[in-house]
Design a protein around this motif. Structure first.
Motif, short mmCIF file in Angstrom:
data_model
loop_
_atom_site.label_atom_id
_atom_site.label_comp_id
_atom_site.label_asym_id
_atom_site.label_seq_id
_atom_site.Cartn_x
_atom_site.Cartn_y
_atom_site.Cartn_z
N ALA A 379 0.95 -1.26 -0.10
CA ALA A 379 -0.28 -0.25 0.57
C ALA A 379 1.23 1.39 0.02
O ALA A 379 0.04 2.67 -0.16
CB ALA A 379 -0.63 -0.51 1.31
N LYS A 380 1.99 1.81 0.18
CA LYS A 380 3.09 2.10 0.23
C LYS A 380 2.57 2.97 1.22
O LYS A 380 2.21 4.53 0.48
CB LYS A 380 3.28 2.88 -0.55
N GLY A 381 1.99 3.55 2.56
CA GLY A 381 1.46 4.11 2.84
C GLY A 381 -0.20 4.94 3.03
O GLY A 381 -0.91 5.72 3.95
N ALA A 382 -0.49 3.93 1.59
CA ALA A 382 -1.87 4.29 1.49
C ALA A 382 -2.83 4.06 1.83
O ALA A 382 -2.71 2.71 2.48
CB ALA A 382 -2.34 4.78 -0.08
N SER A 383 -4.35 4.85 2.17
CA SER A 383 -5.56 3.92 2.69
C SER A 383 -6.36 4.42 0.99
O SER A 383 -6.49 5.17 -0.31
CB SER A 383 -6.00 5.38 3.69
N PHE A 384 -7.57 3.51 0.95
CA PHE A 384 -8.22 3.69 0.13
C PHE A 384 -9.57 3.86 0.60
O PHE A 384 -11.06 3.31 -0.14
CB PHE A 384 -8.42 1.39 -0.46
N ASP A 385 -10.14 4.37 1.47
CA ASP A 385 -11.65 4.80 2.03
C ASP A 385 -12.32 5.38 0.66
O ASP A 385 -13.07 5.19 0.56
CB ASP A 385 -11.40 5.72 3.01
N ASP A 386 -11.83 6.60 0.22
CA ASP A 386 -11.72 7.44 -1.23
C ASP A 386 -12.51 6.26 -2.23
O ASP A 386 -13.30 6.57 -3.22
CB ASP A 386 -11.15 8.53 -1.25
N LEU A 387 -11.39 5.64 -2.24
CA LEU A 387 -11.03 4.90 -3.67
C LEU A 387 -13.06 4.00 -3.40
O LEU A 387 -13.30 3.82 -4.50
CB LEU A 387 -10.14 4.11 -3.70
N VAL A 388 -12.47 3.27 -2.42
CA VAL A 388 -14.35 2.42 -2.46
C VAL A 388 -15.01 3.44 -2.50
O VAL A 388 -16.37 2.38 -3.35
CB VAL A 388 -13.87 1.30 -1.31
N THR A 389 -15.21 4.04 -1.37
CA THR A 389 -16.59 5.26 -2.35
C THR A 389 -16.86 5.54 -2.98
O THR A 389 -18.09 5.29 -3.68
CB THR A 389 -15.97 6.48 -0.66
N GLY A 390 -15.33 6.12 -3.85
CA GLY A 390 -16.28 6.11 -5.43
C GLY A 390 -16.47 5.21 -6.84
O GLY A 390 -17.70 5.75 -7.64
N ALA A 391 -15.89 3.71 -5.83
CA ALA A 391 -15.97 2.79 -6.68
C ALA A 391 -17.28 1.90 -6.33
O ALA A 391 -17.58 0.65 -7.24
CB ALA A 391 -14.79 1.90 -7.15
N ARG A 392 -17.76 1.67 -5.24
CA ARG A 392 -18.32 1.21 -4.73
C ARG A 392 -20.05 0.92 -5.23
O ARG A 392 -20.30 -0.72 -5.83
CB ARG A 392 -19.22 1.72 -3.27
#
Length: 481
Positions: A379-392
């Motif tokens: 993940a290189k220190g990243a989070s995925f909340d915005d990604l999942v919210t936009g793609a769900r």
């Protein structure tokens, strides 16, 4: 030893034989920098903790040329005596002991890009671009447009040749198309491009830069001193703010690109036609046609943005509209960038292994209506909340693999709890076969199984390309069953 007075304003004609330089790293850019410095007559020491076959091969060449090469553990622990300059490879963190020692001793640190800028032909314009995603594609598009205009082009930097090799090419170039990463930009000081673009800015490499602010600031260095056009992404306000904050040459213009209808001073899209309302005399009332969306491959929205950014840079030095179109038509997408591998039982299997961060994965997911998402890695220190919210709303399901898959699973549980998730814990050579089998089980006809990992690959594979190849091979085996 004191730094020579001439080093601040150094150019190709400076007395380089007076200089003692350390080159940090013997990778592609480090090797090129050391090679050029030796050719200029400098005393060169090259250091690298690595001591593999590739490093030894490069070391042998440099030693024959006259460099002192030190490989292996401990070789980078301290700054050699009598050094005037350190030229660092882009991946080296500012916290590396050698670089910390250089700062403490007052020794200047340049990147290979900074060295190249000092050695350039001042008559050759540089058109440069950066961004979290899309850099390589956009700079290759740009190079194609420039070639279609009949220009001798060097494509260099984070793609193609090291920039220092390009500037020392004895045949010279009419223009350089330069891709710059945040790592490369961090070590620049005096760059001043003819025109420059930032495609987008999203969290990435935060483990290297330390914070989003530092990462963004390094991206913004590309606009410093621009002479002609600062090209920004209308859909990404951060890029426009970087233009506003930049110190540029008086008369340099801010040029936006947008997937919508462009305003005056922008490039954009009208009825599937790529148009220019920035570089024509009649821009207040009309636009020049540059091509169509059908000329862009692949036609994913983010790739159309790449084409518009490249076109803006090309147009800023007078490239005609027809050359923009011809450059796009001649462009061949690289592997592992939204590449369709096969369609099996009505399900498309697409390899976008190059989507190594959340921003890239979001753009990839937005290109398809119904997706079984294959994701995971480092993940290189990243989070995925915005990604999942936009793609769900596009997700039929998700198959997760790799070291940090749990971070993506948790984001899916928080923001898309109804999306079925399958985790593949395997890390052996057959892991991707199991990933494809599970994805096929979740998919319905009309769906896309999309490898857009949002993570780096090095937990399981040598590179994103190796990961993409493994996925493609597994899909083909699945197809033959």
């Amino acid at each position: 030893m004191n730094t020579p007075e001439w080093l601040d304003g150094a150019g190709r004609g400076s007395p380089w034989p007076e200089l003692s330089a350390v080159v940090a790293g013997i990778g592609i850019s480090g090797f090129a920098a050391a090679d050029v410095l030796v050719q200029l007559g400098a005393t060169v020491t090259v250091v690298d903790e690595r001591d593999g076959d590739d490093e030894r091969e490069r070391a042998t060449i440099l030693e024959i040329l006259g460099a002192d090469v030190r490989l292996g553990p401990g070789s980078t622990a301290q700054l050699p005596d009598g050094v005037h300059l350190v030229v660092t490879s882009p991946g080296w963190r500012p916290t590396a002991p050698l670089l910390v020692a250089a700062v403490k001793a007052g020794v200047p640190i340049w990147g290979e890009v900074e060295l190249a800028w000092r050695l350039r032909d001042p008559e050759t314009p540089w058109l440069a671009l950066t961004g979290t995603n899309g850099k390589t594609t956009a700079v290759r598009m740009l190079a194609g447009m420039l070639r279609a205009a009949g220009l001798r082009v060097g494509a260099a930097g984070n793609v193609g040749d090291p920039i220092v090799s390009a500037v020392m090419d004895p045949e010279g170039h009419d223009v350089l198309a330069v891709e710059l990463s945040s790592f490369q930009l961090h070590w620049t000081r005096t760059l001043a491009m003819r025109s420059a673009a930032v495609l987008n800015v999203a969290p990435d490499h935060l483990d290297w830069h330390g914070s989003m602010d530092e990462y963004t600031a390094d991206k913004g260095r590309i606009y410093s001193g621009v002479e002609s056009a600062c090209v920004y992404n209308v859909a990404d306000p951060v890029t426009e703010q970087l233009v506003r904050d930049a110190e540029v040459v008086e008369g340099a213009r801010a040029i936006g690109f947008t997937l919508g209808v462009p305003g005056v001073g922008m490039l954009g899209v009208v009825d599937d036609v790529l148009v220019d309302r920035a570089f024509i005399a009649e821009r207040q009332t009309s636009a020049a046609e540059l091509g169509t969306i059908a000329d862009v491959r692949p036609q994913a929205p983010h790739n159309v943005s790449n084409a518009l950014a490249a076109a803006a840079l090309a147009r800023s030095i007078g490239v005609p509209a027809v050359a923009v179109r011809d450059g796009l038509l001649a462009f061949t997408p690289e592997a592992h960038r939204i590449a369709t591998i096969a369609t099996v039982d009505g399900v498309a299997y697409v390899d976008d292994s190059k989507a190594t961060n959340a921003h890239a994965a979001a753009a990839s997911l937005a290109s398809f209506e119904s997706v079984v998402w294959v994701a995971g890695g480092l993940a290189k220190g990243a989070s995925f909340d915005d990604l999942v919210t936009g793609a769900r709303d596009r997700l039929r399901g998700a198959v997760l693999v790799g070291a940090d898959r749990g971070l993506i699973r948790e984001a899916l549980m928080r923001h898309a709890p109804n999306v079925p998730v399958i985790e593949v814990s395997d890390t052996d050579n057959e892991a991707m076969d199991r990933v494809v089998q599970e994805a096929a089980r979740l998919a319905n006809p009309g769906d896309t199984v999309l490898l857009a990992p949002a993570c780096a690959s090095m937990d399981m594979f040598a590179s994103y390309a190796g990961r993409g190849d493994a996925f493609a091979d597994a899909v083909r085996r699945h197809e033959r069953r």
